[in-house]
Scaffold this motif. Structure first.
Motif, PDB file in Angstrom:
ATOM      1  N   LEU A 165     -29.124 -13.595  22.710  1.00  0.00           N
ATOM      2  CA  LEU A 165     -28.965 -14.795  21.622  1.00  0.00           C
ATOM      3  C   LEU A 165     -27.435 -14.735  21.073  1.00  0.00           C
ATOM      4  O   LEU A 165     -26.943 -15.690  20.603  1.00  0.00           O
ATOM      5  N   SER A 166     -26.924 -13.493  21.009  1.00  0.00           N
ATOM      6  CA  SER A 166     -25.532 -13.318  20.321  1.00  0.00           C
ATOM      7  C   SER A 166     -24.372 -14.177  21.386  1.00  0.00           C
ATOM      8  O   SER A 166     -23.413 -14.816  20.829  1.00  0.00           O
ATOM      9  N   VAL A 167     -24.779 -14.101  22.603  1.00  0.00           N
ATOM     10  CA  VAL A 167     -23.681 -14.840  23.633  1.00  0.00           C
ATOM     11  C   VAL A 167     -24.261 -15.885  24.216  1.00  0.00           C
ATOM     12  O   VAL A 167     -23.576 -16.631  24.853  1.00  0.00           O
ATOM     13  N   ALA A 168     -25.420 -16.447  23.701  1.00  0.00           N
ATOM     14  CA  ALA A 168     -25.895 -17.851  24.107  1.00  0.00           C
ATOM     15  C   ALA A 168     -24.840 -18.746  23.859  1.00  0.00           C
ATOM     16  O   ALA A 168     -24.614 -19.850  24.571  1.00  0.00           O
ATOM     17  N   PRO A 169     -24.266 -18.919  22.493  1.00  0.00           N
ATOM     18  CA  PRO A 169     -23.288 -20.087  22.473  1.00  0.00           C
ATOM     19  C   PRO A 169     -22.139 -20.000  23.330  1.00  0.00           C
ATOM     20  O   PRO A 169     -22.199 -21.357  24.087  1.00  0.00           O
ATOM     21  N   ALA A 170     -21.751 -19.014  23.676  1.00  0.00           N
ATOM     22  CA  ALA A 170     -20.514 -18.918  24.648  1.00  0.00           C
ATOM     23  C   ALA A 170     -21.069 -19.301  25.849  1.00  0.00           C
ATOM     24  O   ALA A 170     -20.292 -20.172  26.640  1.00  0.00           O
ATOM     25  N   LEU A 171     -22.016 -18.893  26.393  1.00  0.00           N
ATOM     26  CA  LEU A 171     -22.622 -19.342  27.814  1.00  0.00           C
ATOM     27  C   LEU A 171     -22.894 -20.860  27.920  1.00  0.00           C
ATOM     28  O   LEU A 171     -22.842 -21.435  28.610  1.00  0.00           O
ATOM     29  N   LEU A 172     -23.682 -21.169  26.607  1.00  0.00           N
ATOM     30  CA  LEU A 172     -23.862 -22.760  26.649  1.00  0.00           C
ATOM     31  C   LEU A 172     -22.581 -23.737  27.004  1.00  0.00           C
ATOM     32  O   LEU A 172     -22.694 -24.625  27.449  1.00  0.00           O
ATOM     33  N   LEU A 173     -21.620 -23.189  26.034  1.00  0.00           N
ATOM     34  CA  LEU A 173     -20.382 -24.075  26.433  1.00  0.00           C
ATOM     35  C   LEU A 173     -19.502 -23.970  27.448  1.00  0.00           C
ATOM     36  O   LEU A 173     -18.856 -24.826  28.062  1.00  0.00           O
ATOM     37  N   THR A 174     -19.472 -22.743  28.316  1.00  0.00           N
ATOM     38  CA  THR A 174     -18.815 -22.489  29.344  1.00  0.00           C
ATOM     39  C   THR A 174     -19.539 -22.263  30.683  1.00  0.00           C
ATOM     40  O   THR A 174     -18.901 -22.818  31.857  1.00  0.00           O
ATOM     41  N   CYS A 175     -20.838 -22.282  30.653  1.00  0.00           N
ATOM     42  CA  CYS A 175     -21.555 -22.169  31.999  1.00  0.00           C
ATOM     43  C   CYS A 175     -22.443 -23.083  32.246  1.00  0.00           C
ATOM     44  O   CYS A 175     -23.248 -23.200  33.359  1.00  0.00           O
ATOM     45  N   THR A 176     -22.552 -24.196  31.365  1.00  0.00           N
ATOM     46  CA  THR A 176     -23.691 -25.307  31.506  1.00  0.00           C
ATOM     47  C   THR A 176     -23.128 -26.782  31.445  1.00  0.00           C
ATOM     48  O   THR A 176     -21.811 -26.647  31.327  1.00  0.00           O
ATOM     49  N   SER A 177     -23.773 -27.588  31.482  1.00  0.00           N
ATOM     50  CA  SER A 177     -23.216 -29.055  31.404  1.00  0.00           C
ATOM     51  C   SER A 177     -23.013 -29.468  29.880  1.00  0.00           C
ATOM     52  O   SER A 177     -22.654 -30.640  29.811  1.00  0.00           O
ATOM     53  N   PHE A 178     -23.182 -28.675  28.962  1.00  0.00           N
ATOM     54  CA  PHE A 178     -23.399 -29.108  27.592  1.00  0.00           C
ATOM     55  C   PHE A 178     -21.911 -29.611  27.269  1.00  0.00           C
ATOM     56  O   PHE A 178     -21.709 -30.558  26.493  1.00  0.00           O
ATOM     57  N   THR A 179     -20.787 -29.259  27.490  1.00  0.00           N
ATOM     58  CA  THR A 179     -19.539 -29.414  26.998  1.00  0.00           C
ATOM     59  C   THR A 179     -19.164 -30.804  27.568  1.00  0.00           C
ATOM     60  O   THR A 179     -18.725 -31.542  26.894  1.00  0.00           O
ATOM     61  N   LYS A 180     -19.499 -30.901  28.965  1.00  0.00           N
ATOM     62  CA  LYS A 180     -19.032 -32.365  29.584  1.00  0.00           C
ATOM     63  C   LYS A 180     -19.962 -33.557  28.941  1.00  0.00           C
ATOM     64  O   LYS A 180     -19.351 -34.538  28.554  1.00  0.00           O
ATOM     65  N   ILE A 181     -21.124 -33.171  28.822  1.00  0.00           N
ATOM     66  CA  ILE A 181     -21.832 -34.179  27.958  1.00  0.00           C
ATOM     67  C   ILE A 181     -21.255 -34.446  26.579  1.00  0.00           C
ATOM     68  O   ILE A 181     -21.511 -35.779  26.114  1.00  0.00           O
ATOM     69  N   LEU A 182     -21.214 -33.526  25.856  1.00  0.00           N
ATOM     70  CA  LEU A 182     -20.696 -33.748  24.538  1.00  0.00           C
ATOM     71  C   LEU A 182     -19.593 -34.430  24.329  1.00  0.00           C
ATOM     72  O   LEU A 182     -19.369 -35.209  23.411  1.00  0.00           O
ATOM     73  N   VAL A 183     -18.730 -34.042  25.370  1.00  0.00           N
ATOM     74  CA  VAL A 183     -17.350 -34.863  25.236  1.00  0.00           C
ATOM     75  C   VAL A 183     -17.481 -36.381  25.586  1.00  0.00           C
ATOM     76  O   VAL A 183     -16.799 -37.075  24.878  1.00  0.00           O
ATOM     77  N   VAL A 184     -18.150 -36.707  26.650  1.00  0.00           N
ATOM     78  CA  VAL A 184     -18.545 -37.891  26.944  1.00  0.00           C
ATOM     79  C   VAL A 184     -19.074 -38.874  25.967  1.00  0.00           C
ATOM     80  O   VAL A 184     -18.535 -39.927  25.509  1.00  0.00           O
ATOM     81  N   LEU A 185     -20.051 -38.091  25.187  1.00  0.00           N
ATOM     82  CA  LEU A 185     -20.736 -38.726  24.040  1.00  0.00           C
ATOM     83  C   LEU A 185     -19.951 -39.068  23.007  1.00  0.00           C
ATOM     84  O   LEU A 185     -19.919 -40.109  22.170  1.00  0.00           O
ATOM     85  N   GLY A 186     -18.960 -38.139  22.804  1.00  0.00           N
ATOM     86  CA  GLY A 186     -17.847 -38.213  21.823  1.00  0.00           C
ATOM     87  C   GLY A 186     -16.880 -39.250  22.066  1.00  0.00           C
ATOM     88  O   GLY A 186     -16.590 -40.214  21.099  1.00  0.00           O
ATOM     89  N   LEU A 187     -16.498 -39.350  23.206  1.00  0.00           N
ATOM     90  CA  LEU A 187     -15.594 -40.619  23.571  1.00  0.00           C
ATOM     91  C   LEU A 187     -16.334 -41.777  23.416  1.00  0.00           C
ATOM     92  O   LEU A 187     -15.430 -42.863  23.077  1.00  0.00           O
ATOM     93  N   THR A 188     -17.560 -41.942  23.790  1.00  0.00           N
ATOM     94  CA  THR A 188     -18.289 -43.028  23.942  1.00  0.00           C
ATOM     95  C   THR A 188     -18.293 -43.520  22.426  1.00  0.00           C
ATOM     96  O   THR A 188     -18.025 -44.901  21.929  1.00  0.00           O
ATOM     97  N   ARG A 189     -18.440 -42.560  21.281  1.00  0.00           N
ATOM     98  CA  ARG A 189     -18.512 -43.260  20.045  1.00  0.00           C
ATOM     99  C   ARG A 189     -17.179 -43.831  19.646  1.00  0.00           C
ATOM    100  O   ARG A 189     -17.105 -44.809  18.823  1.00  0.00           O
TER     101      ARG A 189
END
Length: 309
Positions: free
Chosen positions: A115-139
């Motif tokens: 749980l302590s390293v979950a945010p880092a794993l979510l940002l660097t090892c999953t598709s979360f970063t790409k999706i969040l950036v695209v949604l932000g650019l769309t806005r």
């Protein structure tokens, strides 16, 4: 008249006989305070029991190492299971049915660490970063500053990431977590087997240019096969590839809205409305176009299909 002759020896014999008879009566009577046994057999049994007790006491005290005769005992209790190693003085403890499963404390420690390293794993090892950036650019392409809010975009990116990563997470659970929890694999084996599906996912989404760049920056030799790249090189290369693809998608989204801004600003210049901000006029047209083409559905579909390679 003549007197009869006296016999002194005769009277002496009579007295001696009377004395002997009196002594016999005295010796034959029981002593005072003790009742005579009514049954001769009872006195015989009592004498025999006393003799047996005396003989048992003498035998038991004579040699404690030799077994002696034992008297009648009480009822015996239930006997426990026989121990085959009882003769050599060893203790045999059976732990049948127990496995090398991690204890509750170890499981809790691993959960807290994850749980302590979950945010880092979510940002660097999953598709979360790409999706969040695209949604932000769309806005930003729509000209909106805080609509939708950042929390909404982050929540949508999170659940889209779970939707995309669900096959990978299921495979990681089957190969790594469950064997470790069941005691069938060690921690090192569980990590190696569990990270393999995530490694394959990141390699499929990472370009060769990013892998080569990070390898050269780390001053390492280029591997013969891309599957031999270490995780320390693969993770940052994957993040760079995700950001690159997100900006490409954002550029494509910006094009139609940029055309609307140019048309609106040209129209305002032609009308001589120099003081009218073009954004105030173009924003309703952007929203109308985005709604008519179902823009959110197009963006989400594009993002999900970009991982189906």
């Amino acid at each position: 008249m003549t007197r009869p002759a006296r016999h002194p020896h005769r009277w002496g014999a009579v007295l001696l006989a009377a004395l002997v008879l009196g002594l016999g009566l005295l010796l034959g009577q029981p002593a005072a305070g003790h009742a005579a046994p009514a049954d001769p057999g009872a006195s015989t049994a009592l004498t025999a029991s006393a003799g047996a007790v005396a003989s048992t006491a003498s035998v038991s005290t004579a040699d404690p190492g030799k077994p002696g005769p034992q008297g009648p005992g009480g009822p015996k209790g239930p006997k426990g299971p026989k121990n085959k190693n009882a003769g050599d003085g060893s203790v045999n403890v059976s732990l049948d049915g127990l496995t090398d499963k991690p204890s509750t404390s170890v499981t809790l420690l691993l959960t807290i660490t994850l749980l302590s390293v979950a945010p880092a794993l979510l940002l660097t090892c999953t598709s979360f970063t790409k999706i969040l950036v695209v949604l932000g650019l769309t806005r930003n392409a729509l000209g909106l500053q805080q609509t939708p809010p950042n929390q909404v975009l982050a929540g949508l990116a999170l659940f889209l990431s779970l939707f995309i990563m669900s096959p990978v997470l299921s495979e990681m659970n089957d190969l790594g977590l469950q064997p470790y929890m069941n005691g069938d694999a060690t921690a090192a084996e569980a990590f190696t087997d569990g990270v393999a599906p995530l490694r394959t996912f990141m390699l499929d989404q990472t370009g060769d240019d990013e892998l080569e760049l990070l390898t050269n920056v780390a001053h390492r030799d280029l591997p013969k096969d891309r599957t031999e790249v270490s995780l320390s090189t693969l993770v940052p290369a994957f993040v760079l590839s995700e950001l690159k693809q997100a900006f490409i998608i954002g550029f494509i989204i910006f094009i139609p809205f940029l055309v609307i801004d140019i048309v609106v600003s040209g129209a305002l210049m032609a009308l001589g409305m120099m003081m009218m901000p073009p954004v105030m006029v173009s924003l309703p047209f952007k929203l109308l176009l985005f709604v008519l083409v179902d823009g959110w559905a197009l963006v989400v579909t594009s993002l999900v299909q970009s991982y189906n390679t």
